[in-house]
Every structure is written in structure tokens, then in C-alpha cells.
Design an enzyme around this catalytic site. Structure first.
Site, short mmCIF file in Angstrom:
data_model
loop_
_atom_site.label_atom_id
_atom_site.label_comp_id
_atom_site.label_asym_id
_atom_site.label_seq_id
_atom_site.Cartn_x
_atom_site.Cartn_y
_atom_site.Cartn_z
N TYR A 1 64.24 7.19 32.30
CA TYR A 1 63.74 7.75 33.54
C TYR A 1 63.18 9.16 33.36
O TYR A 1 62.29 9.58 34.10
CB TYR A 1 64.84 7.79 34.60
CG TYR A 1 65.26 6.43 35.13
CD1 TYR A 1 64.66 5.26 34.70
CD2 TYR A 1 66.28 6.33 36.06
CE1 TYR A 1 65.05 4.03 35.18
CE2 TYR A 1 66.69 5.09 36.55
CZ TYR A 1 66.06 3.94 36.10
OH TYR A 1 66.46 2.73 36.59
N LYS B 1 73.01 -1.44 24.53
CA LYS B 1 72.22 -2.49 23.89
C LYS B 1 72.04 -2.11 22.43
O LYS B 1 70.93 -2.04 21.89
CB LYS B 1 70.87 -2.64 24.61
CG LYS B 1 70.09 -3.91 24.24
CD LYS B 1 70.81 -5.18 24.59
CE LYS B 1 69.92 -6.40 24.24
NZ LYS B 1 70.67 -7.67 24.35
N ASP C 1 73.17 -7.20 28.75
CA ASP C 1 72.87 -8.53 29.26
C ASP C 1 74.14 -9.34 29.48
O ASP C 1 74.29 -10.05 30.47
CB ASP C 1 71.89 -9.27 28.35
CG ASP C 1 72.23 -9.14 26.88
OD1 ASP C 1 73.11 -8.35 26.52
OD2 ASP C 1 71.57 -9.83 26.06
N ASP D 1 71.83 1.91 36.74
CA ASP D 1 71.08 1.68 37.97
C ASP D 1 71.12 0.20 38.34
O ASP D 1 71.39 -0.17 39.49
CB ASP D 1 69.63 2.13 37.76
CG ASP D 1 68.84 2.19 39.06
OD1 ASP D 1 69.39 1.88 40.13
OD2 ASP D 1 67.65 2.55 39.00
N ASP E 1 73.91 -1.75 41.32
CA ASP E 1 73.37 -2.52 42.44
C ASP E 1 73.88 -3.96 42.41
O ASP E 1 74.19 -4.55 43.45
CB ASP E 1 71.84 -2.51 42.40
CG ASP E 1 71.25 -1.23 42.96
OD1 ASP E 1 72.02 -0.38 43.43
OD2 ASP E 1 70.02 -1.08 42.94
#
Length: 352
Positions: A136, A186, A218, A242, A246
Site C-alpha cells: 500500500y 506468503k 491462502d 486488510d 474483513d
């Protein structure tokens, strides 16, 4: 004790009013509350979503209680003038790098989850998300290649000190819960994640009482819907956090119940300076109608009392009052009920 209350746009003022009713019932001595404009209302009144006066009030406070920002009338403004830039500006100015987002299934609401009730019943986790780094904040652009094709790129990176400080937040949070920390990355593909994992392992030596595990993002997304009860505290980077936070919120069943805290390294005489807000948006479609569920805002107040003002007992009282109201069937439209904003706030106040 100084609290900056920034109600913002849409339903922000309505839910903030209920949180302040709850705060008034607690009758804390020496409490100073200052309100200020932020977001779309800040732009319309002062020409900027984060007016200088608002920023100064936030800097002077021990904690910031934040409603919501988002105003459709500002959608065509230049990006730096849009309401959402206010929250980014506050995070940067206050040095807030750690986002804490708890997800807990309240008894009796299991049927609202997208998961089977027997699975949803086990949800009681905390996601600790790094806020100031990752893809980001890296270099980004859209460029034209030599052959005329357009290419977009975003640079992902973490320095070891950035990983180390968020890892400490995760381990300390785990010490106050079930003493289990899952670091999500990851590392099988990304060098950034390999560094992340290496540093988290190094920090773990300082917390021998916390059981550390690692999980690829994942797989973590899959496990959140397969067996969310296995998680206690999850620590992860900005991008993965993020998405996973959610996802966790929808596993619980409604974003109208979920609070969050954004913390930095600045210490006050009571705790850690932070910004506290419900995870939902400004919901302009129901603004001013008295339909918004203020429980996430009230629970954000509880987090503020716990982390920034050192008032654990008061935080527990608020959380118990919210749980009691829900158990007694006091539910907003987001939970399939008919209780309005003021009625929900009153129900919590009565139980306090």
C-alpha cells in the site's frame, strides 16, 4: 484524560452520540472531550477532510474516537481532498502502525453467520494488522512499456524493524488472551514474507509463554471458514490483514458489531495513544434515519478505555452490557431486528 471525538459523515454523528451517552454514564473524573470536523463535513466546512484544527485536537488527545467518513458528494474531488484521506492522514500524523480488530461471536447470533452455527460459535479471535508498510505504501505507478502496453506496478516491502514492532504487538496481545499467535505470510513465494517470518521467529524468543505458528495467507483464508476456532491472535501485514479482517467480520455475521483500534508507540500517562473506530462505513443511505446500529461504535469506546485510558474494568462493563442487550433481543436492522439507534444505545445504558 483527553478524548478527541471525530464523528465524521453519514451515520457517524448518530452512533457517536450513543457512544457519548455510554461514556457519560461511566462518569469518569477528569475527562475532557473535544469534538471536531473530519471527512466530508471537514471538507465542506473547512476545505479539507482533515482540517488543521482537527489534527491539532487529535494530537493533543490521549485517544481519538472516530465515527465514519464517506460522502458521495465528494466522490469527484481530487484524491487528496476525499473524505477517506482523513483517516490515512491521522494514522500517519499519530504514528499508528498496529490495527487491532477483534472478531467474537456473540451467543445467540450464530444463525446470522454465513458459516454453520456449530462452526460460527467458536469464533473468538483478534487480528493484528500492520498499517504503515507493505504494498500500500510502496512505489506504484502505471507506465507504458516500449511495445506500447500499459503496465501497473506496486512495490511490496518491509524493513525488519517494521516487522519487529508489529510482532511485539501480536505477542503481547496473545499473552493477554490464550497465548497462541499465528503469523500469516506468503513465505513460499514472496521474499518480503520470508523476511517477515524470519523476524517473527526472532522476536518469539522473547515470549516463551506464547505458542507461535505460521500459516500461508491462502490457507489462512480457508481455515477462517473451515475452523475459525483454531485462531487466537493472528499477526500479519497490511495487505493480507486488510483482506482477512474483513473476512473474519463476515464470519461473525455483521459488521455492525465489530470495533477496531489503531495503535502506535506513543505512550500516554494511562496507556497507548490510539484511534478507535467501528469497521463499517458511513452508510449514507440510512444516515439521519435513526436506523444505524451503534454497538460497534460503543465497543470501540470500550477498546479506547482499555488500551489508551487503562480502564479495563469499565471496558469489560461496556462489553457485558452490549452482550446482555443482544441476548435480550435488542437488535438493529443489520441483525434482523427493528431497534433503532437511540433504542439500542438506551438498552446498553440501562444495562450499565
Amino acid at each position: 484524560m483527553k478524548i478527541a471525538c471525530l464523528a465524521g459523515d453519514g451515520i457517524g454523528p448518530e452512533i457517536m452520540a450513543e457512544a457519548l451517552r455510554v461514556l457519560a454514564v461511566l462518569d469518569l473524573p477528569g475527562l475532557e472531550i473535544r469534538e471536531a470536523d473530519v471527512g466530508g463535513v471537514g471538507y465542506h466546512r473547512h476545505g479539507h477532510p482533515l482540517p488543521p484544527e482537527t489534527l491539532e485536537i487529535a494530537k493533543a488527545a490521549d485517544a481519538v474516537l472516530f465515527g465514519a467518513v464517506g460522502d458521495p458528494s465528494c466522490d469527484n474531488l481530487e484524491r487528496h481532498l476525499r473524505p477517506e484521506q482523513a483517516i490515512l492522514g491521522l494514522r500517519q500524523a499519530l504514528g499508528l502502525f498496529a490495527n487491532l480488530r477483534p472478531a467474537t461471536m456473540f451467543p445467540g447470533l450464530e444463525n446470522l453467520s454465513a458459516l454453520r452455527p456449530e462452526i460460527a460459535r467458536s469464533i473468538d479471535l483478534l487480528i493484528v494488522r500492520e498499517l504503515n508498510g507493505d504494498v500500500y505504501f510502496g512505489e506504484k505507478a502505471i507506465r507504458t512499456l516500449d511495445d506500447g502496453r500499459r503496465q501497473g506496478f506496486d512495490f511490496m516491502s518491509y524493513a525488519e524493524d517494521e516487522v519487529r514492532r508489529i510482532a511485539h504487538v501480536g505477542f503481547k496481545a496473545a499473552q493477554g488472551r490464550q497465548k497462541r499467535l499465528c503469523s500469516v505470510d506468503k513465505a513460499n513465494v514472496l521474499e518480503t514474507s520470508q523476511l517477515w517470518r524470519d523476524v517473527v521467529i526472532e522476536v518469539a524468543v522473547e515470549y516463551p509463554d506464547v505458542a507461535l505458528s505460521h500459516m500461508y495467507v491462502d490457507n489462512a483464508a480457508m481455515q477462517l471458514v473451515r475452523d475459525p476456532g483454531q485462531f487466537d491472535v493472528v499477526v500479519t501485514g497490511n495487505l493480507f490483514g486488510d483482506i482477512l479482517s474483513d473476512q473474519a467480520s463476515m464470519c461473525v455475521g455483521s459488521i455492525g458489531l465489530l470495533a477496531s483500534a489503531s495503535l502506535g508507540e506513543t505512550r500516554t500517562q494511562f496507556g497507548t495513544k490510539g484511534l478507535y473506530e467501528p469497521i463499517h462505513g458511513s452508510a449514507p443511505d440510512i444516515a439521519g434515519q435513526g436506523k444505524a446500529n451503534p454497538m460497534a461504535m460503543i465497543l470501540s469506546l470500550a477498546m479506547l478505555l482499555r488500551h489508551s485510558l487503562g480502564r479495563e474494568a469499565h471496558a469489560v462493563r461496556i462489553e457485558a452490557a452490549v452482550a446482555s442487550a443482544l441476548a435480550d433481543g435488542v437488535k438493529g436492522a443489520d441483525l434482523g431486528g427493528s431497534a433503532g439507534t437511540a433504542a439500542i444505545g438506551e438498552a446498553v445504558v440501562e444495562r450499565l
